[in-house]
Design a protein around this motif. Structure first.
Motif, PDB file in Angstrom:
ATOM      1  N   GLY A   1       0.804  -1.208   0.000  1.00 41.27           N
ATOM      2  CA  GLY A   1       0.000   0.000   0.000  1.00 41.27           C
ATOM      3  C   GLY A   1       0.835   1.255   0.000  1.00 41.27           C
ATOM      4  O   GLY A   1       2.050   1.211  -0.222  1.00 41.27           O
ATOM      5  N   ALA A   2       0.164   2.359   0.268  1.00 39.28           N
ATOM      6  CA  ALA A   2       0.820   3.663   0.327  1.00 39.28           C
ATOM      7  C   ALA A   2       0.307   4.427   1.545  1.00 39.28           C
ATOM      8  O   ALA A   2      -0.276   5.497   1.415  1.00 39.28           O
ATOM      9  N   PRO A   3       0.514   3.860   2.751  1.00 34.40           N
ATOM     10  CA  PRO A   3       0.014   4.559   3.934  1.00 34.40           C
ATOM     11  C   PRO A   3       0.696   5.909   4.104  1.00 34.40           C
ATOM     12  O   PRO A   3       1.913   6.011   3.996  1.00 34.40           O
ATOM     13  N   ARG A   4      -0.117   6.931   4.317  1.00 36.28           N
ATOM     14  CA  ARG A   4       0.382   8.300   4.486  1.00 36.28           C
ATOM     15  C   ARG A   4       1.276   8.735   3.331  1.00 36.28           C
ATOM     16  O   ARG A   4       2.223   9.494   3.504  1.00 36.28           O
TER      17      ARG A   4
ATOM     18  N   LEU B   1       3.388   6.887   1.596  1.00 36.83           N
ATOM     19  CA  LEU B   1       4.647   6.139   1.489  1.00 36.83           C
ATOM     20  C   LEU B   1       4.448   4.944   0.562  1.00 36.83           C
ATOM     21  O   LEU B   1       4.216   3.820   1.002  1.00 36.83           O
ATOM     22  N   GLU B   2       4.534   5.200  -0.733  1.00 33.33           N
ATOM     23  CA  GLU B   2       4.255   4.183  -1.749  1.00 33.33           C
ATOM     24  C   GLU B   2       5.164   2.972  -1.627  1.00 33.33           C
ATOM     25  O   GLU B   2       6.311   3.084  -1.222  1.00 33.33           O
ATOM     26  N   GLY B   3       4.622   1.815  -2.004  1.00 35.97           N
ATOM     27  CA  GLY B   3       5.392   0.578  -2.016  1.00 35.97           C
ATOM     28  C   GLY B   3       5.627  -0.022  -0.642  1.00 35.97           C
ATOM     29  O   GLY B   3       6.494  -0.881  -0.499  1.00 35.97           O
ATOM     30  N   SER B   4       4.879   0.412   0.351  1.00 37.60           N
ATOM     31  CA  SER B   4       5.033  -0.154   1.697  1.00 37.60           C
ATOM     32  C   SER B   4       4.501  -1.582   1.713  1.00 37.60           C
ATOM     33  O   SER B   4       3.459  -1.875   1.138  1.00 37.60           O
ATOM     34  N   LEU B   5       5.222  -2.462   2.362  1.00 36.48           N
ATOM     35  CA  LEU B   5       4.872  -3.879   2.421  1.00 36.48           C
ATOM     36  C   LEU B   5       4.772  -4.299   3.878  1.00 36.48           C
ATOM     37  O   LEU B   5       5.653  -3.990   4.678  1.00 36.48           O
ATOM     38  N   SER B   6       3.686  -4.982   4.223  1.00 32.32           N
ATOM     39  CA  SER B   6       3.557  -5.541   5.567  1.00 32.32           C
ATOM     40  C   SER B   6       3.122  -6.993   5.437  1.00 32.32           C
ATOM     41  O   SER B   6       2.477  -7.381   4.472  1.00 32.32           O
ATOM     42  N   SER B   7       3.506  -7.786   6.411  1.00 34.80           N
ATOM     43  CA  SER B   7       3.176  -9.210   6.354  1.00 34.80           C
ATOM     44  C   SER B   7       2.232  -9.577   7.481  1.00 34.80           C
ATOM     45  O   SER B   7       2.153  -8.912   8.512  1.00 34.80           O
TER      46      SER B   7
ATOM     47  N   PRO C   1      -0.558  -5.494   9.068  1.00 37.78           N
ATOM     48  CA  PRO C   1      -0.923  -4.139   9.454  1.00 37.78           C
ATOM     49  C   PRO C   1      -1.112  -3.224   8.248  1.00 37.78           C
ATOM     50  O   PRO C   1      -0.302  -3.232   7.323  1.00 37.78           O
ATOM     51  N   ILE C   2      -2.202  -2.471   8.247  1.00 36.39           N
ATOM     52  CA  ILE C   2      -2.439  -1.468   7.209  1.00 36.39           C
ATOM     53  C   ILE C   2      -2.841  -0.162   7.888  1.00 36.39           C
ATOM     54  O   ILE C   2      -3.250  -0.143   9.039  1.00 36.39           O
ATOM     55  N   SER C   3      -2.707   0.906   7.165  1.00 33.05           N
ATOM     56  CA  SER C   3      -3.035   2.241   7.656  1.00 33.05           C
ATOM     57  C   SER C   3      -3.804   2.977   6.570  1.00 33.05           C
ATOM     58  O   SER C   3      -3.861   2.517   5.427  1.00 33.05           O
ATOM     59  N   PRO C   4      -4.385   4.134   6.900  1.00 30.61           N
ATOM     60  CA  PRO C   4      -5.044   4.909   5.852  1.00 30.61           C
ATOM     61  C   PRO C   4      -4.095   5.128   4.668  1.00 30.61           C
ATOM     62  O   PRO C   4      -2.927   5.447   4.852  1.00 30.61           O
ATOM     63  N   GLY C   5      -4.610   4.911   3.483  1.00 33.97           N
ATOM     64  CA  GLY C   5      -3.804   5.016   2.269  1.00 33.97           C
ATOM     65  C   GLY C   5      -3.473   3.659   1.686  1.00 33.97           C
ATOM     66  O   GLY C   5      -2.973   3.553   0.580  1.00 33.97           O
ATOM     67  N   SER C   6      -3.778   2.589   2.430  1.00 30.34           N
ATOM     68  CA  SER C   6      -3.495   1.239   1.939  1.00 30.34           C
ATOM     69  C   SER C   6      -4.680   0.636   1.190  1.00 30.34           C
ATOM     70  O   SER C   6      -4.518  -0.376   0.516  1.00 30.34           O
TER      71      SER C   6
END
Length: 86
Positions: A4-7, A9-15, A42-47
């Protein structure tokens, strides 16, 4: 994995893990008649709108929601619901 791109921050990866495939009505009456994937990455707004992928890189869903009142209770639309639109 959730990408996703939380806040912004493009290309963020969480497992995480897929916790369950649920009927939509278990989550909200608005989702009656559908299934949703519950996962712990975990995800945040923008994901929202980012892919949920398996360890082989296959898209299994599209992230669309998280519960504010619960920790790592996140939801995705199964990819077979949207594959015809791609």
């Amino acid at each position: 994995f959730a990408v996703g791109a939380p806040r912004g921050l493009e290309g963020s990866l969480s497992s995480g893990i897929i916790s369950s495939v649920r009927t939509g009505s278990e989550v909200s009456p608005k989702f009656e008649g559908f299934r949703v994937i519950q996962f712990t990455a975990p995800i945040s707004p923008g994901s929202s709108g980012g892919p949920l992928i398996d360890e082989y890189g296959k898209v299994v869903g599209v992230v669309f929601a998280f519960r504010v009142d619960a920790q790592n209770l996140n939801l995705a639309i199964p990819s077979n619901y949207i594959s015809g639109m791609v």
